[in-house]
Design a protein around this motif. Structure first.
Motif, PDB file in Angstrom:
ATOM      1  N   ASP A 104     -12.000   2.426  11.697  1.00 53.74           N
ATOM      2  CA  ASP A 104     -13.253   1.833  11.234  1.00 53.74           C
ATOM      3  C   ASP A 104     -13.005   0.507  10.514  1.00 53.74           C
ATOM      4  N   VAL A 105     -11.927   0.427   9.733  1.00 48.20           N
ATOM      5  CA  VAL A 105     -11.646  -0.818   9.014  1.00 48.20           C
ATOM      6  C   VAL A 105     -11.111  -1.899   9.945  1.00 48.20           C
ATOM      7  N   ASN A 106     -10.365  -1.514  10.970  1.00 46.85           N
ATOM      8  CA  ASN A 106      -9.954  -2.499  11.975  1.00 46.85           C
ATOM      9  C   ASN A 106     -11.175  -3.090  12.676  1.00 46.85           C
ATOM     10  N   ALA A 107     -12.136  -2.246  12.997  1.00 46.37           N
ATOM     11  CA  ALA A 107     -13.353  -2.728  13.662  1.00 46.37           C
ATOM     12  C   ALA A 107     -14.100  -3.708  12.772  1.00 46.37           C
ATOM     13  N   ALA A 108     -14.233  -3.375  11.484  1.00 47.85           N
ATOM     14  CA  ALA A 108     -14.900  -4.278  10.547  1.00 47.85           C
ATOM     15  C   ALA A 108     -14.120  -5.576  10.405  1.00 47.85           C
ATOM     16  N   CYS A 109     -12.803  -5.466  10.368  1.00 45.41           N
ATOM     17  CA  CYS A 109     -11.943  -6.638  10.286  1.00 45.41           C
ATOM     18  C   CYS A 109     -12.157  -7.539  11.502  1.00 45.41           C
ATOM     19  N   LEU A 110     -12.250  -6.931  12.679  1.00 49.81           N
ATOM     20  CA  LEU A 110     -12.468  -7.680  13.909  1.00 49.81           C
ATOM     21  C   LEU A 110     -13.811  -8.402  13.891  1.00 49.81           C
ATOM     22  N   GLY A 111     -14.843  -7.722  13.407  1.00 52.30           N
ATOM     23  CA  GLY A 111     -16.149  -8.354  13.313  1.00 52.30           C
ATOM     24  C   GLY A 111     -16.131  -9.578  12.418  1.00 52.30           C
ATOM     25  N   GLU A 112     -15.509  -9.444  11.247  1.00 53.75           N
ATOM     26  CA  GLU A 112     -15.437 -10.573  10.311  1.00 53.75           C
ATOM     27  C   GLU A 112     -14.537 -11.694  10.827  1.00 53.75           C
ATOM     28  N   TYR A 113     -13.511 -11.324  11.582  1.00 59.84           N
ATOM     29  CA  TYR A 113     -12.589 -12.324  12.129  1.00 59.84           C
ATOM     30  C   TYR A 113     -13.266 -13.153  13.223  1.00 59.84           C
ATOM     31  N   GLU A 114     -14.041 -12.498  14.067  1.00 59.16           N
ATOM     32  CA  GLU A 114     -14.630 -13.178  15.216  1.00 59.16           C
ATOM     33  C   GLU A 114     -15.903 -13.945  14.869  1.00 59.16           C
ATOM     34  N   VAL A 115     -16.755 -13.360  14.029  1.00 56.44           N
ATOM     35  CA  VAL A 115     -18.061 -14.001  13.788  1.00 56.44           C
ATOM     36  C   VAL A 115     -18.480 -13.981  12.318  1.00 56.44           C
ATOM     37  N   GLY A 116     -17.566 -13.629  11.406  1.00 57.66           N
ATOM     38  CA  GLY A 116     -17.932 -13.503  10.000  1.00 57.66           C
ATOM     39  C   GLY A 116     -17.148 -14.402   9.071  1.00 57.66           C
ATOM     40  N   SER A 117     -16.689 -13.840   7.980  1.00 54.58           N
ATOM     41  CA  SER A 117     -16.068 -14.621   6.906  1.00 54.58           C
ATOM     42  C   SER A 117     -14.790 -15.336   7.323  1.00 54.58           C
ATOM     43  N   ILE A 125      -7.376 -10.009   6.170  1.00 59.16           N
ATOM     44  CA  ILE A 125      -7.355  -8.582   5.850  1.00 59.16           C
ATOM     45  C   ILE A 125      -8.773  -8.172   5.489  1.00 59.16           C
ATOM     46  N   TYR A 126      -9.184  -7.018   5.982  1.00 60.48           N
ATOM     47  CA  TYR A 126     -10.450  -6.418   5.558  1.00 60.48           C
ATOM     48  C   TYR A 126     -10.118  -5.118   4.833  1.00 60.48           C
ATOM     49  N   LEU A 127     -10.583  -4.999   3.596  1.00 60.62           N
ATOM     50  CA  LEU A 127     -10.365  -3.784   2.817  1.00 60.62           C
ATOM     51  C   LEU A 127     -11.715  -3.205   2.430  1.00 60.62           C
ATOM     52  N   THR A 128     -11.923  -1.945   2.743  1.00 62.54           N
ATOM     53  CA  THR A 128     -13.153  -1.286   2.327  1.00 62.54           C
ATOM     54  C   THR A 128     -12.858  -0.356   1.165  1.00 62.54           C
ATOM     55  N   ILE A 129     -13.706  -0.424   0.134  1.00 57.23           N
ATOM     56  CA  ILE A 129     -13.567   0.423  -1.041  1.00 57.23           C
ATOM     57  C   ILE A 129     -14.862   1.207  -1.166  1.00 57.23           C
ATOM     58  N   GLY A 130     -14.817   2.458  -0.745  1.00 58.35           N
ATOM     59  CA  GLY A 130     -16.006   3.302  -0.777  1.00 58.35           C
ATOM     60  C   GLY A 130     -15.606   4.723  -1.077  1.00 58.35           C
ATOM     61  N   THR A 131     -16.022   5.655  -0.221  1.00 60.15           N
ATOM     62  CA  THR A 131     -15.599   7.047  -0.370  1.00 60.15           C
ATOM     63  C   THR A 131     -14.082   7.155  -0.332  1.00 60.15           C
ATOM     64  N   GLY A 132     -13.469   6.330   0.484  1.00 61.65           N
ATOM     65  CA  GLY A 132     -12.021   6.184   0.532  1.00 61.65           C
ATOM     66  C   GLY A 132     -11.690   4.707   0.463  1.00 61.65           C
ATOM     67  N   ILE A 133     -10.416   4.380   0.631  1.00 66.68           N
ATOM     68  CA  ILE A 133      -9.987   2.985   0.704  1.00 66.68           C
ATOM     69  C   ILE A 133      -9.131   2.833   1.953  1.00 66.68           C
ATOM     70  N   GLY A 134      -9.475   1.847   2.765  1.00 62.88           N
ATOM     71  CA  GLY A 134      -8.709   1.582   3.971  1.00 62.88           C
ATOM     72  C   GLY A 134      -8.714   0.104   4.272  1.00 62.88           C
ATOM     73  N   GLY A 135      -7.717  -0.345   5.017  1.00 59.91           N
ATOM     74  CA  GLY A 135      -7.627  -1.758   5.333  1.00 59.91           C
ATOM     75  C   GLY A 135      -7.142  -2.006   6.740  1.00 59.91           C
ATOM     76  N   GLY A 136      -7.576  -3.124   7.285  1.00 57.92           N
ATOM     77  CA  GLY A 136      -7.097  -3.596   8.582  1.00 57.92           C
ATOM     78  C   GLY A 136      -6.683  -5.042   8.452  1.00 57.92           C
ATOM     79  N   ALA A 137      -5.762  -5.471   9.295  1.00 56.37           N
ATOM     80  CA  ALA A 137      -5.279  -6.855   9.253  1.00 56.37           C
ATOM     81  C   ALA A 137      -5.187  -7.403  10.672  1.00 56.37           C
ATOM     82  N   ILE A 138      -5.540  -8.675  10.813  1.00 55.19           N
ATOM     83  CA  ILE A 138      -5.468  -9.370  12.095  1.00 55.19           C
ATOM     84  C   ILE A 138      -4.686 -10.658  11.903  1.00 55.19           C
TER      85      ILE A 138
END
Length: 287
Positions: A104-117, A125-138
């Protein structure tokens, strides 16, 4: 039409969009058992007979090694009903179309990499801090992964002086980053949910201390051009600046970060990062 599944540990989001990543329909529902949850997934996508591909970003850990006999499985998750569930296999059984598979974090990372921040950057790197913590890097359009995907939420960090008595809540490691800084850690400490605590509560200082250490470590190891912080905990408006201040103090003069406000940011796509990333995965699966 392309399909996207953002499979979170708390909530599933399913969407359908076009090749230009415009979402035309979406639905969300709570993550319960695999049987109940996947039934809702299939009911949603069955309404679209012209789906060309589906992209899946799933909570994990998951098996992403295509040479593994368990490729496509959710593996050692603390959500016991989902442990050893063949997620990709279940979807392939229903839809004979290309399917993209990642975290899920890789997918979010991909979205931000292609058309986001990070659209102007070669790495992030995309890091999500919620119920858990996970990160993806491109880096240069490719996910960083070896025999498995990164587990950025389970690194070890130094204890905050005010937090010595809390043992952490991660069922695997106790006081790893997730065990100390994910959303449930707040309620475990104080008996109240994060959103119910005021902006001046000491918990934000403690969480900022842990999260800044993580970003410091990721920066030293990977040197990403941008770090994007998402997830429910990051909706606390005061937290981002606290993290940046602590991060700069940790960094000292060792590495120059000229524009901290451009280096550590929130996702431009907001809560849609994972869904947009899933559509991109689906689009790439068609190639």
């Amino acid at each position: 039409m392309l399909g996207s599944i953002e499979a979170g540990g708390t909530k599933f989001v399913c969407a359908v969009g076009d090749k230009n990543l415009n979402v035309v329909d979406r639905i969300s529902f709570s993550t319960t058992t695999p049987e109940e949850t996947m039934k809702k997934v299939f009911e949603f996508f069955n309404a679209y007979k012209d789906l060309k591909a589906i992209g899946i970003g799933s909570f994990g850990p998951i098996d992403i090694n295509k040479n593994s006999p368990r490729y496509g499985y959710i593996t050692s998750t603390p959500k016991l009903e989902w442990k050893d569930f063949n997620f990709l296999g279940a979807v392939k059984k229903h839809y004979h179309i290309p399917i993209g598979w990642t975290t899920d974090v890789n997918a979010a990372c991909l979205g931000e990499y292609e058309v986001g921040s990070a659209v102007k950057n070669d790495s992030c790197i995309y890091l999500t801090i919620g119920t858990g913590i996970g990160g993806g890097a491109i880096v240069k359009g490719k996910f960083i992964e070896g025999f498995g995907h990164p587990e950025m939420g389970h690194i070890l960090v130094r204890r905050h002086p005010k937090d010595d008595n809390f043992q952490g809540w991660c069922p695997y490691h106790g006081d790893c980053l997730e065990g100390l800084a994910a959303g449930p850690s707040v309620e475990k400490r104080y008996g109240m949910k994060a959103q119910d605590l005021g902006p001046d509560h000491e918990v934000w200082e403690i969480l900022a201390y842990y999260l800044a250490q993580a970003l410091f470590n990721y920066t030293l190891v990977l040197r990403p051009e941008k770090i994007i912080l998402g997830g429910g905990v990051m909706k606390q408006p005061q937290l981002l600046e606290m993290i940046k201040k602590e991060f700069m103090a940790l960094l000292g003069d060792y590495i120059e970060i000229s524009e901290i406000d451009e280096y550590i940011v929130k996702p431009i796509l907001g809560d849609n990062a994972g869904i947009i990333g899933g559509l991109i995965l689906a689009k790439e699966a068609c190639k």
